[in-house]
Scaffold this motif. Structure first.
Motif, PDB file in Angstrom:
ATOM      1  N   ALA A   6      35.547 -12.218 -14.276  1.00 31.55           N
ATOM      2  CA  ALA A   6      34.411 -11.494 -14.838  1.00 31.55           C
ATOM      3  C   ALA A   6      33.665 -10.636 -13.822  1.00 31.55           C
ATOM      4  O   ALA A   6      33.067  -9.627 -14.201  1.00 31.55           O
ATOM      5  CB  ALA A   6      33.437 -12.485 -15.480  1.00 31.55           C
ATOM      6  N   ALA A   7      33.676 -11.033 -12.550  1.00 29.35           N
ATOM      7  CA  ALA A   7      32.842 -10.332 -11.564  1.00 29.35           C
ATOM      8  C   ALA A   7      33.356 -10.575 -10.152  1.00 29.35           C
ATOM      9  O   ALA A   7      34.168 -11.479  -9.923  1.00 29.35           O
ATOM     10  CB  ALA A   7      31.396 -10.825 -11.677  1.00 29.35           C
ATOM     11  N   ASP A   8      32.839  -9.784  -9.227  1.00 31.54           N
ATOM     12  CA  ASP A   8      33.107  -9.996  -7.811  1.00 31.54           C
ATOM     13  C   ASP A   8      32.471 -11.335  -7.446  1.00 31.54           C
ATOM     14  O   ASP A   8      31.247 -11.493  -7.537  1.00 31.54           O
ATOM     15  CB  ASP A   8      32.493  -8.849  -7.004  1.00 31.54           C
ATOM     16  CG  ASP A   8      32.800  -8.931  -5.519  1.00 31.54           C
ATOM     17  OD1 ASP A   8      33.683  -9.720  -5.120  1.00 31.54           O
ATOM     18  OD2 ASP A   8      32.148  -8.198  -4.765  1.00 31.54           O
ATOM     19  N   THR A   9      33.302 -12.303  -7.064  1.00 28.79           N
ATOM     20  CA  THR A   9      32.826 -13.672  -6.868  1.00 28.79           C
ATOM     21  C   THR A   9      33.203 -14.187  -5.491  1.00 28.79           C
ATOM     22  O   THR A   9      34.361 -14.120  -5.094  1.00 28.79           O
ATOM     23  CB  THR A   9      33.430 -14.605  -7.945  1.00 28.79           C
ATOM     24  OG1 THR A   9      33.082 -14.101  -9.243  1.00 28.79           O
ATOM     25  CG2 THR A   9      32.922 -16.022  -7.802  1.00 28.79           C
ATOM     26  N   VAL A  10      32.212 -14.699  -4.785  1.00 31.24           N
ATOM     27  CA  VAL A  10      32.420 -15.347  -3.499  1.00 31.24           C
ATOM     28  C   VAL A  10      32.254 -16.843  -3.734  1.00 31.24           C
ATOM     29  O   VAL A  10      31.204 -17.291  -4.200  1.00 31.24           O
ATOM     30  CB  VAL A  10      31.397 -14.857  -2.449  1.00 31.24           C
ATOM     31  CG1 VAL A  10      31.564 -15.615  -1.141  1.00 31.24           C
ATOM     32  CG2 VAL A  10      31.525 -13.358  -2.240  1.00 31.24           C
ATOM     33  N   VAL A  11      33.298 -17.600  -3.438  1.00 28.36           N
ATOM     34  CA  VAL A  11      33.271 -19.048  -3.634  1.00 28.36           C
ATOM     35  C   VAL A  11      33.049 -19.712  -2.280  1.00 28.36           C
ATOM     36  O   VAL A  11      33.761 -19.434  -1.317  1.00 28.36           O
ATOM     37  CB  VAL A  11      34.585 -19.555  -4.268  1.00 28.36           C
ATOM     38  CG1 VAL A  11      34.547 -21.066  -4.440  1.00 28.36           C
ATOM     39  CG2 VAL A  11      34.849 -18.856  -5.595  1.00 28.36           C
ATOM     40  N   ILE A  12      32.061 -20.588  -2.231  1.00 23.83           N
ATOM     41  CA  ILE A  12      31.716 -21.297  -0.999  1.00 23.83           C
ATOM     42  C   ILE A  12      31.738 -22.793  -1.273  1.00 23.83           C
ATOM     43  O   ILE A  12      31.182 -23.245  -2.271  1.00 23.83           O
ATOM     44  CB  ILE A  12      30.316 -20.870  -0.505  1.00 23.83           C
ATOM     45  CG1 ILE A  12      30.302 -19.377  -0.212  1.00 23.83           C
ATOM     46  CG2 ILE A  12      29.903 -21.687   0.713  1.00 23.83           C
ATOM     47  CD1 ILE A  12      28.943 -18.822   0.109  1.00 23.83           C
ATOM     48  N   LYS A  13      32.342 -23.519  -0.386  1.00 23.09           N
ATOM     49  CA  LYS A  13      32.341 -24.984  -0.484  1.00 23.09           C
ATOM     50  C   LYS A  13      31.160 -25.508   0.341  1.00 23.09           C
ATOM     51  O   LYS A  13      31.341 -26.178   1.361  1.00 23.09           O
ATOM     52  CB  LYS A  13      33.668 -25.546  -0.011  1.00 23.09           C
ATOM     53  CG  LYS A  13      34.831 -25.207  -0.934  1.00 23.09           C
ATOM     54  CD  LYS A  13      36.093 -25.900  -0.486  1.00 23.09           C
ATOM     55  CE  LYS A  13      37.220 -25.640  -1.447  1.00 23.09           C
ATOM     56  NZ  LYS A  13      37.131 -26.382  -2.681  1.00 23.09           N
ATOM     57  N   ALA A  14      29.969 -25.196  -0.129  1.00 25.95           N
ATOM     58  CA  ALA A  14      28.748 -25.543   0.607  1.00 25.95           C
ATOM     59  C   ALA A  14      28.575 -27.045   0.731  1.00 25.95           C
ATOM     60  O   ALA A  14      28.047 -27.524   1.737  1.00 25.95           O
ATOM     61  CB  ALA A  14      27.531 -24.918  -0.066  1.00 25.95           C
ATOM     62  N   GLY A  15      29.012 -27.792  -0.261  1.00 23.22           N
ATOM     63  CA  GLY A  15      28.918 -29.254  -0.190  1.00 23.22           C
ATOM     64  C   GLY A  15      29.744 -29.807   0.956  1.00 23.22           C
ATOM     65  O   GLY A  15      29.302 -30.697   1.697  1.00 23.22           O
TER      66      GLY A  15
END
Length: 183
Positions: free
Chosen positions: A117-126
């Motif tokens: 759907a969109a430009d998405t940055v995935v971060i494993k912040a946990g």
């Protein structure tokens, strides 16, 4: 921008630090926080900033950035993202109360839906926060990533973090911010 999460994730603290930083940088800032009454409920903060801002409220299709502290919340709020906007999402599941009691199901394939759907940055912040020694700092990891993405470098984030976090947790939160900023 829109910051969304689940009660207990530190969404409000991150939005407070962000708002203070934007004010110190000389922006006109309007902020609207909407919180559930207890842990496990939905939390959202709408922040508008610029030379002159008249209202914090944004309608569907108006957010430049959505920062989701929990990935299902990004999906819940995606209709507020403007065309060409960006999503920064924590690859983390924290089921809301309706899911915990079985009234709703946690959706499958959330990250894939967001990325289509969109430009998405995935971060494993946990994971990053846990590796630093305190999983509760994932909100500050996400804040660091957001600050970098929005190029808000002229603000003294270290001072703001040290001022706003719980006494004794200043150093680990500053380290969490720096880790998020480097992503």
């Amino acid at each position: 921008m829109l910051l969304v999460g689940v009660g207990g994730q530190g969404t409000i603290l991150a939005s407070k630090i962000l708002t203070e930083g934007l004010l110190k940088a000389g922006y006109d800032v309007k902020c609207r926080r909407s919180t559930a009454c207890r842990r496990g409920g939905n939390v959202s903060t709408q922040i508008r900033f610029g030379d002159k801002v008249y209202s914090p409220i944004m309608g569907k299709g108006e957010a430049d950035v959505i920062v989701a502290f929990e990935k299902m919340e990004a999906l819940r709020w995606i209709e507020y993202l403007k065309q060409g906007g960006e999503i920064v999402v924590n690859d983390f599941e924290m089921p809301t109360i309706p899911i915990q009691i079985g009234a709703e199901q946690y959706p499958q394939g959330v990250l894939e839906i967001l990325q289509e759907a969109a430009d998405t940055v995935v971060i494993k912040a946990g994971d990053i926060a846990r590796d630093l020694g305190n999983s509760k700092t994932m909100n500050v990891v996400l804040l660091g990533a957001l600050v970098k993405a929005m190029r808000l470098d002229e603000i003294d984030w270290e001072a703001l973090i040290r001022k706003n976090v719980k006494r004794g947790f200043e150093e680990i939160n500053w380290n969490a911010f720096k880790e998020g900023y480097q992503i």
